[in-house]
Design a protein around this motif. Structure first.
Motif, short mmCIF file in Angstrom:
data_model
loop_
_atom_site.label_atom_id
_atom_site.label_comp_id
_atom_site.label_asym_id
_atom_site.label_seq_id
_atom_site.Cartn_x
_atom_site.Cartn_y
_atom_site.Cartn_z
N GLU A 1 -4.82 -2.00 -5.10
CA GLU A 1 -3.45 -1.60 -4.45
C GLU A 1 -3.50 -1.40 -3.16
OE1 GLU A 1 -2.46 2.05 -6.59
OE2 GLU A 1 -2.54 1.08 -8.55
N MET A 2 -4.78 -0.77 -2.67
CA MET A 2 -4.83 -0.74 -0.88
C MET A 2 -4.97 -1.85 -0.14
SD MET A 2 -7.36 2.42 -0.75
CE MET A 2 -7.21 2.60 1.07
N PHE A 3 -5.75 -2.98 -1.05
CA PHE A 3 -5.88 -4.26 -0.48
C PHE A 3 -4.51 -5.05 -0.37
CE2 PHE A 3 -6.73 -8.93 -1.36
CZ PHE A 3 -7.16 -9.19 -0.04
N GLU A 4 -3.63 -5.01 -1.46
CA GLU A 4 -2.45 -5.83 -1.39
C GLU A 4 -1.61 -5.06 -0.44
OE1 GLU A 4 -1.50 -5.61 -5.42
OE2 GLU A 4 -2.49 -7.39 -6.03
N ALA A 5 -1.59 -3.91 -0.29
CA ALA A 5 -0.87 -3.01 0.82
C ALA A 5 -1.35 -3.40 2.22
CB ALA A 5 -0.60 -2.08 0.36
N GLY A 6 -2.59 -3.88 2.30
CA GLY A 6 -3.04 -3.73 3.70
C GLY A 6 -3.63 -2.66 4.09
N GLU A 7 -3.89 -1.57 3.29
CA GLU A 7 -4.13 -0.31 3.53
C GLU A 7 -5.87 -0.19 3.65
OE1 GLU A 7 -2.53 2.27 0.65
OE2 GLU A 7 -0.72 2.04 1.46
N LEU A 8 -6.40 -1.13 2.76
CA LEU A 8 -8.02 -1.17 2.80
C LEU A 8 -8.54 -1.87 3.88
CD1 LEU A 8 -10.53 -0.27 1.32
CD2 LEU A 8 -10.53 -2.31 0.05
N GLN A 9 -8.06 -2.94 4.43
CA GLN A 9 -8.12 -3.54 5.68
C GLN A 9 -7.89 -2.59 6.90
OE1 GLN A 9 -6.39 -4.46 3.22
NE2 GLN A 9 -5.87 -6.67 3.28
N GLN A 10 -7.04 -1.71 6.77
CA GLN A 10 -6.45 -0.98 8.24
C GLN A 10 -7.56 0.39 7.96
OE1 GLN A 10 -4.34 -1.23 10.41
NE2 GLN A 10 -5.61 0.03 11.24
N LEU A 11 -7.99 0.76 6.80
CA LEU A 11 -9.19 1.75 6.54
C LEU A 11 -10.56 1.29 7.39
CD1 LEU A 11 -10.29 4.36 5.44
CD2 LEU A 11 -10.76 3.36 3.40
N LEU A 12 -10.79 0.00 6.96
CA LEU A 12 -12.10 -0.47 7.26
C LEU A 12 -12.17 -0.55 8.80
CD1 LEU A 12 -13.26 -2.84 4.67
CD2 LEU A 12 -13.76 -0.34 4.95
N ALA A 13 -10.86 -1.08 9.34
CA ALA A 13 -10.74 -1.33 10.95
C ALA A 13 -10.88 -0.10 11.59
CB ALA A 13 -9.18 -1.82 10.95
N ASP A 14 -10.05 1.19 10.95
CA ASP A 14 -10.14 2.63 11.58
C ASP A 14 -11.47 3.23 11.71
OD1 ASP A 14 -7.33 2.25 11.88
OD2 ASP A 14 -6.76 3.56 10.08
N LYS A 15 -12.12 2.87 10.41
CA LYS A 15 -13.53 3.26 10.44
C LYS A 15 -14.52 2.43 11.45
CE LYS A 15 -12.71 6.68 7.63
NZ LYS A 15 -13.21 8.18 7.68
N GLN A 16 -14.12 1.45 11.96
CA GLN A 16 -14.83 0.48 12.96
C GLN A 16 -15.94 -0.19 11.95
OE1 GLN A 16 -15.85 3.26 16.06
NE2 GLN A 16 -14.03 2.88 17.08
N ILE A 17 -15.41 -0.71 10.98
CA ILE A 17 -16.15 -1.56 10.21
C ILE A 17 -16.37 -2.87 10.44
CG2 ILE A 17 -17.34 -1.82 7.81
CD1 ILE A 17 -16.54 1.18 7.31
N VAL A 18 -14.79 -3.25 10.18
CA VAL A 18 -14.49 -4.49 10.29
C VAL A 18 -13.22 -4.75 11.34
CG1 VAL A 18 -15.10 -5.28 8.12
CG2 VAL A 18 -12.99 -4.91 8.23
N GLY A 19 -13.09 -5.71 12.00
CA GLY A 19 -11.61 -5.79 12.57
C GLY A 19 -10.46 -6.06 11.73
N ALA A 20 -9.44 -5.37 12.45
CA ALA A 20 -8.08 -5.44 11.71
C ALA A 20 -7.48 -6.71 11.40
CB ALA A 20 -7.07 -4.61 12.46
#
Length: 108
Positions: free
Chosen positions: A89-108
């Protein structure tokens, strides 16, 4: 804190992303674990896995640690995110990508 809780805490704190799953990233042992790995792979996120099938204490302990009844379980920077359905659900909504970007793990 019990020994198994201390072991889990150590794993969660030492890794930016850790997935407690059935099987390994290369050979998941259930569909939910396979889906969780596929999502993280798709995001290009470096992650560690813990095969709960290899350790009965961890298999039960992780459920108690997170107060979440199912596996897989995803932790990002020490915080419990959720299981396979929540990850999807988070992936489909773009939230997982944003979480990883916010935590500086991967780029947005």
């Amino acid at each position: 804190m019990s020994d198994v809780n201390a072991r889990i805490e150590d794993i969660v704190k030492k890794n930016d992303i850790v997935l407690f799953m059935k099987g390994t990233a290369l050979f998941p042992q259930c569909g939910f674990s396979s889906r969780a790995v596929a999502i993280l792979d798709h995001l290009g996120a470096p992650f560690e896995t813990v095969d709960v099938l290899q350790d009965a204490e961890i298999r039960q302990g992780i459920k108690d640690y997170s107060d979440w009844p199912t596996i897989p379980q995803l932790y990002v920077k020490g915080e419990f995110v959720g299981g396979s359905d929540i990850m999807m659900e988070m992936f489909e909504a773009g939230e997982l990508q944003q979480l990883l970007a916010d935590k500086q793990i991967v780029g947005a």
